[in-house]
Each structure stands twice: as structure tokens, then as C-alpha cells.
Design a protein around this motif. Structure first.
Motif, PDB file in Angstrom:
ATOM      1  N   UNK A 127     -25.891   1.194  25.512  1.00 36.79           N
ATOM      2  CA  UNK A 127     -27.208   1.232  24.860  1.00 36.79           C
ATOM      3  C   UNK A 127     -27.308   0.067  23.896  1.00 36.79           C
ATOM      4  N   UNK A 128     -28.528  -0.353  23.655  1.00 39.25           N
ATOM      5  CA  UNK A 128     -28.742  -1.467  22.730  1.00 39.25           C
ATOM      6  C   UNK A 128     -29.120  -0.926  21.357  1.00 39.25           C
ATOM      7  N   UNK A 129     -28.373  -1.350  20.348  1.00 43.31           N
ATOM      8  CA  UNK A 129     -28.614  -0.954  18.967  1.00 43.31           C
ATOM      9  C   UNK A 129     -29.572  -1.962  18.342  1.00 43.31           C
ATOM     10  N   UNK A 130     -30.844  -1.573  18.223  1.00 39.21           N
ATOM     11  CA  UNK A 130     -31.863  -2.480  17.704  1.00 39.21           C
ATOM     12  C   UNK A 130     -31.576  -2.888  16.263  1.00 39.21           C
ATOM     13  N   UNK A 131     -31.078  -1.962  15.463  1.00 39.57           N
ATOM     14  CA  UNK A 131     -30.825  -2.246  14.053  1.00 39.57           C
ATOM     15  C   UNK A 131     -29.708  -3.269  13.877  1.00 39.57           C
TER      16      UNK A 131
END
Length: 406
Positions: A127-131
Motif C-alpha cells: 500500500x502507498x502511505x500518502x503521509x
């Protein structure tokens, strides 16, 4: 052992190839898959001193070649089209390499370019961690049962198009078949089928070659040809690939199609029909590779291999075909191909892939997604495609890494 979740944080002072310390691994790039796509990408990144980690769920590299291919498999393209970046094939190997020669090449490639995959490491999700602006990859060490989470700036999907055998659901009554059912991924040779009546479903290269192998080993062989196909020799394919570097595709197709007609004439009376489009345009439009004939057509002409149209129904050991004929079989071989399953573990797959698991971007820009995610070897272009994809992905990651350091 109870599953333990450990966050693997970046540490710029640690070696990216360490297998012994899961707590402190410096990694800019996570590569999922240790087939030709993954190891080529890792080798190129290593040459540029870009830290990377290769994760492979099997216990070896190139598992498709080592574990799921039949004994007589040879590369269908000349070896000059089947090399990985930075390393040509040995002069001693034949132009059309055997499976064993190619496996030796892969092992030598790993050693030469210091590619050290983490085997038995199954990626459960990414998953991509936007923060944080990073990819979070959850991976399970299947040997110990431990689950880890790895943080990386870039993610490369290199699991390929052949990661999971495809079992067709459109064969009515298949569950009633009383004989042996084998997917081509589990087929090794036809010796165990001697004197048996065997039906091969699937008319691609695997299906045609397995049919040929079965007949050579004394099986009473039949094959289902459900779609239009081009039949070429390996020399015709080589000529076409060479000419396509200099001539328009339509001209190349006309020339190669003429050679095919002179060599094989009209095969429609044997149940094999050519598409309207030429072989190279047809592949570009549909992704379907021409069948490379290695003796199967001669056996079809001599009736050693029977050709049937689509399957209508299966009732125990009896198969009914679209032309109304019924035949009894002792075994069925499903040469129905594979599917990519990357979109199942890549939870944010829409940054890169469509719902069918194929790249969203159009060729030749298919290899790059958003948020630092890439793919290598997902366009149906085989080893030549892997060569180009791995170089394009590596160059882009290197460029972005240099920009981030300024």
C-alpha cells in the motif's frame, strides 16, 4: 510460530543485500519477483549503486523455468533476442537455447551482478502511505512464519504474467471427468501417458509442443483449437523480428505470411485457421504469440495428432465437441496459460494496473505508474520486453534518486 509484525525502517548505513538482519535494511527499491524481470532490474540498480531488495515467494529464482516447464522446452526466439541487460549468452550455447541452458544463464547472471533475492518471502500486500510518501510492503517469511513490513521509496512489480496457472471455467462438466487432469505447469513429459488417449486443451505454443511430446511418447493425442492462430517456424519469427527494425509492420507481415503459406499451405482443412491480420500485427492487437512449429503440424497432417474444435460438454470420460463428435479420453492436459495476480496483493494497484491486472499505460509507456510504482514484464513481449522494461524502469528510478539527493 506466532506471526510477528516488524517494521523494517530505512538505515542508510546498511547493505541492501543482507539476509540476516530484518530490523535494519537500507532500501530505496522493493522488487517483487525473482524471475528474469526482477533479477534484471536488480542487476541494473546494483550497477548504479541504488539500494534494492528482491522478494521471491519461491525458494529459487526463475521458478517458472525451474519448476513449471516441461522437459523439452526450448526458447522460441534466437538467443540474441533473449538476453538480459549487461550479459550476452555464452557462445557455446545453441541459437535456440534449451531450458537447461537458460536456467544456467539465470544462475550465472545472479552471481555476476550480486543479485541476492530473499527467497520464501511472500508479499501479502503493498500500500502507498500518502503521509510518508513511501510504499509499505507486508511480507511473510514462509520459512519462519514471521511477517515484516518494509518501507521503500519505489516499488517494482516483477512477478510477470505467468504467476498463477489459469484454469478455465467454461468447460461444462469438467468436474465429472473421471481421468487425470493436468495443467501444463505440472506437465514434464509424455512418458507417463504412453498408450493413453489424451486431450490437450489450448493451442498456444505450450499446447502444440505438449501435443507433439505426447505423440512422440506413444500417447493417442488430440488437441482442441478454439481460436485462430498463426503457425510459423522459428526461422520465420527471427526474420520477422529482424525486418521489423527497418520496415513497417504491414510489409513485414506480408513477407512472413507469404513464407508461412509456402511452407504450411492452407491448414483450414485440419481445423487450423489463420487470422486476417498478419502475425506481428495480430500479436500487437491481441497479445497472442504465433505458434512456433517444432514438428506438431507434420503430425497433425499425418493424423498422429487429431484436431477438434471447442468443447461443448464433458460427461465423465466422454467429451463432446462443437462439430458434434464425441470421444473418450483417459487424461486432459490444460494448456490454458497463466494470469498475473499482482493486483491482488498490490492494494493500490490503480496507480499502475487496470482491473484485469495489466498495465494501465499504453505501450511503450506502460512500465511507469504513479507514486513511484513500476512494472517489468507485463506486456506479453517476453524476454525482449523484459530487456527494454528493466532498462527504462532503472533509468527512471536512478534519475529520480539523483534529483532527490540535490
Amino acid at each position: 510460530m506466532a506471526e510477528e509484525v516488524i517494521l523494517i525502517m530505512e538505515d542508510e548505513n546498511n547493505n541492501n543485500n543482507s539476509n540476516s538482519n530484518h530490523n535494519n535494511i537500507s532500501v530505496s527499491v522493493v522488487i517483487v519477483g525473482a524471475g528474469p524481470s526482477g533479477i534484471a532490474t536488480s542487476a541494473l540498480l546494483n550497477s548504479l549503486s541504488v539500494s534494492n531488495l528482491v522478494l521471491e515467494k519461491e525458494d529459487c529464482c526463475g521458478s517458472l523455468w525451474k519448476k513449471r516447464s516441461y522437459d523439452r522446452l526450448n526458447l522460441h526466439l534466437a538467443k540474441s533476442f533473449c538476453r538480459l541487460p549487461m550479459m550476452s549468452h555464452p557462445f557455446r550455447t545453441s541459437i535456440f537455447m534449451s531450458k537447461d541452458d537458460f536456467i544456467r544463464y539465470l544462475d550465472e547472471y545472479l552471481a555476476r551482478f550480486n543479485v541476492n533475492p530473499h527467497y520464501c518471502h511472500d508479499v501479502e500486500e503493498a500500500v502507498y502511505d500518502e503521509e510518508e510518501g513511501k510504499w509499505r510492503v507486508t511480507v511473510k517469511d514462509t520459512a519462519s512464519g514471521t511477517v515484516y513490513e518494509i518501507a521503500s521509496d519505489f516499488l517494482v512489480v516483477a512477478t510477470g504474467e505467468n504467476s498463477q496457472p489459469f484454469l478455465p471455467s467454461d468447460l461444462p462438466g469438467m468436474e465429472t471427468f473421471t481421468g487425470k487432469v493436468v495443467h501444463s505447469s505440472d506437465y514434464k513429459n509424455g512418458a507417463v501417458f504412453k498408450d493413453e488417449k489424451v486431450l490437450v486443451i489450448g493451442c498456444g505454443n505450450s499446447g502444440m509442443e505438449i501435443s507433439n511430446d505426447l505423440a512422440d511418447n506413444g500417447a493417442h493425442t488430440s488437441i482442441v483449437v478454439r481460436s485462430q492462430i498463426h503457425v510459423l517456424s522459428k526461422e520465420m519469427v527471427g526474420i520477422g523480428m529482424l525486418l521489423s527494425n527497418y520496415l513497417p509492420l504491414k510489409i513485414v507481415d506480408k513477407f512472413v505470411s507469404l513464407l508461412a503459406k509456402l511452407s504450411y499451405s492452407d491448414l483450414s482443412s485440419y481445423g487450423i485457421h489463420r487470422p486476417v491480420e498478419g502475425p506481428f500485427l495480430f500479436k500487437a492487437l491481441t497479445g497472442k504469440t504465433p505458434v512456433i512449429d517444432r514438428g506438431t503440424i507434420k503430425k497433425i497432417r499425418s493424423k498422429k495428432i487429431q484436431v477438434f474444435p471447442d468443447v461443448v460438454s464433458i460427461n465423465q470420460n466422454t467429451v463432446e465437441f462443437k462439430d458434434g463428435k464425441r470421444r473418450c479420453f483417459d487424461a486432459i492436459v490444460l494448456a490454458t496459460g497463466y494470469r498475473s495476480v499482482a493486483h491482488k496483493w498490490l492494494k493500490d494497484y490503480k496507480f499502475l494496473l487496470a482491473d484485469d491486472g495489466k498495465p494501465k499505460g499504453k505501450y511503450p509507456n506502460h512500465w511507469k505508474g504513479e507514486k513511484g510504482v513500476y512494472c517489468v514484464g507485463l506486456t506479453g513481449k517476453g524476454l525482449p520486453g523484459i530487456f527494454k522494461d528493466s532498462k527504462a524502469v532503472t533509468e527512471d528510478i536512478y534519475r529520480l534518486t539523483l534529483m532527490a539527493q540535490k
